[in-house]
Design an enzyme around this catalytic site. Structure first.
Site, short mmCIF file in Angstrom:
data_model
loop_
_atom_site.label_atom_id
_atom_site.label_comp_id
_atom_site.label_asym_id
_atom_site.label_seq_id
_atom_site.Cartn_x
_atom_site.Cartn_y
_atom_site.Cartn_z
N LYS A 57 47.50 16.96 43.70
CA LYS A 57 48.41 15.73 44.40
C LYS A 57 48.84 14.89 43.33
O LYS A 57 48.05 14.60 42.45
CB LYS A 57 47.87 15.12 45.47
CG LYS A 57 47.12 16.22 46.48
CD LYS A 57 46.93 15.38 47.87
CE LYS A 57 46.07 16.47 48.71
NZ LYS A 57 44.60 16.23 48.27
N HIS A 113 51.43 12.81 46.99
CA HIS A 113 50.17 12.47 47.79
C HIS A 113 50.41 11.42 48.80
O HIS A 113 49.84 11.40 50.21
CB HIS A 113 48.90 11.77 46.83
CG HIS A 113 47.66 11.78 47.31
ND1 HIS A 113 46.88 11.86 46.63
CD2 HIS A 113 47.08 11.97 48.63
CE1 HIS A 113 45.35 12.04 47.29
NE2 HIS A 113 45.96 11.95 48.69
N TYR A 118 41.58 11.52 43.35
CA TYR A 118 40.06 11.66 43.60
C TYR A 118 39.20 11.84 42.26
O TYR A 118 38.02 11.84 42.31
CB TYR A 118 39.99 12.99 44.38
CG TYR A 118 40.54 13.35 45.46
CD1 TYR A 118 41.30 12.40 46.17
CD2 TYR A 118 40.50 14.63 46.03
CE1 TYR A 118 41.90 12.68 47.47
CE2 TYR A 118 41.30 15.09 47.24
CZ TYR A 118 41.77 13.95 47.72
OH TYR A 118 42.60 14.40 48.90
N ASP A 177 40.95 21.91 47.51
CA ASP A 177 42.03 20.85 47.60
C ASP A 177 41.32 19.79 46.66
O ASP A 177 40.25 19.23 46.88
CB ASP A 177 42.11 20.48 49.30
CG ASP A 177 43.17 19.00 49.04
OD1 ASP A 177 44.23 19.42 48.67
OD2 ASP A 177 42.75 17.98 49.47
#
Ligand code: A2P
Length: 288
Positions: free
Chosen positions: A82, A115, A57, A52
């Site tokens: 996402k 997200h 990120y 993931d």
């Protein structure tokens, strides 16, 4: 979906479109650069097939590199990313998705999720419209075969209801914050009713649960680590946990949870655990 009979780390659950999702995955939030690449490399070596990541990120590149350098063929990996808050809307989603492909170096994603349901900068527009526009783009990308499954993250029932009103294809996954003591009853019930698979991020309560006296007691009773107790609770609850660790030994042991079964009584104890951890704000009130 109850997973207590699953005895094997290669086990999968089927999404509504028949795509197979591994029952456990590797989370990468807060991991960056080489550290992220090494951790994902270790995870794949230890048997994780679901990885993931997210644009937010800022680690899609090392995740993609670790996947490319692993011995596992692309078709055997399940890579999820996402759409971040500043990229909502039809055109933006199309562009952001292409950027995700570029960063990861992949030709397709296994799953792509919205997200966050209600980003602050768009809040005065109402979440229904911009999520519907993003979703339309995701449906097109799905039909074009560039995404194998589409879904959402952090969506509560009212966000899901609004999305489904506009959707031609229902979301297949909702990734939310779940851990023993935080069972998001209404969202879980809604997703089960609509056959939306639940992925659990922060499945160890961001590590904060691991010193909880009840979890320590169960870890003694079952002869395993506190993290394994939590991960097993997710599997038996029907959630797909996405534990994170930068430590190779922990990465391995967190996956080694298929030769134990928690009793119904201990499952109940964990579900109603008294915990005092607040990891995330309400999605309609968050400051981002
Ligand atoms: P580390 O990277 O040092 O292993 P979550 O997945 O709920 O977000 O939790 C992640 C946190 O839990 C990280 O701080 C990670 O630290 C820690 N962690 C993950 N697995 C274990 C484990 N088996 N034992 C102890 N801490 C763990």
């Amino acid at each position: 979906m109850r997973l207590n009979k699953i005895k094997d780390k290669n086990a999968v659950v089927e999404l509504t479109n028949g795509v197979q999702l591994p029952v456990i995955g590797f989370g990468t939030a807060c991991m960056r650069s080489e550290g992220c690449k090494n951790a994902v490399g270790e995870a794949v070596k230890s048997g994780y097939r679901l990885i993931d990541t997210a644009a937010q990120y800022k680690n899609e590149e090392p995740v993609g590199k670790a996947a490319a350098e692993s011995d596992i063929p692309r078709s055997k990996l399940f890579i999820n990313s996402k759409l971040w808050n500043e990229d909502h809307g039809y055109e933006n989603t199309m562009r952001a998705f292409e950027e995700t492909l570029r960063w990861t170096g992949l030709e397709y994603l296994d799953s792509y999720l919205i997200h966050w349901p209600n980003p602050k900068p768009l809040r005065n527009m109402g979440f229904e419209e911009h999520n519907a526009a993003s979703w339309k783009a995701m449906e097109e990308l799905y039909r074009a075969g560039k995404i194998k499954a589409i879904g959402v993250s952090n969506f509560l029932p009212h966000h899901l209801n609004a999305l489904i009103r506009h959707a031609e294809i229902k979301p297949m996954i909702n990734q939310i914050c779940l851990y023993p003591g935080n069972i998001q009853k209404e969202t879980v019930a809604y997703c089960r009713e609509h056959h939306i698979v639940l992925q659990a991020y922060s499945p160890l309560g961001a590590g904060k649960l691991l010193a909880h006296p009840v979890i320590l007691g169960l870890s003694k009773k079952y002869g395993c680590t506190p993290a394994q107790i939590c991960i097993r609770w997710h599997l038996q609850s029907g959630f797909i946990p996405l534990p994170k660790s930068a430590d190779p030994a922990r990465i391995r042991t967190n996956m080694d949870v298929f030769d134990m079964v928690l009793s119904d009584e201990d499952m109940g104890l964990l579900s109603s655990l008294d915990v005092n951890i607040k990891l995330l704000p309400n999605p309609d009130e968050a400051d981002f």
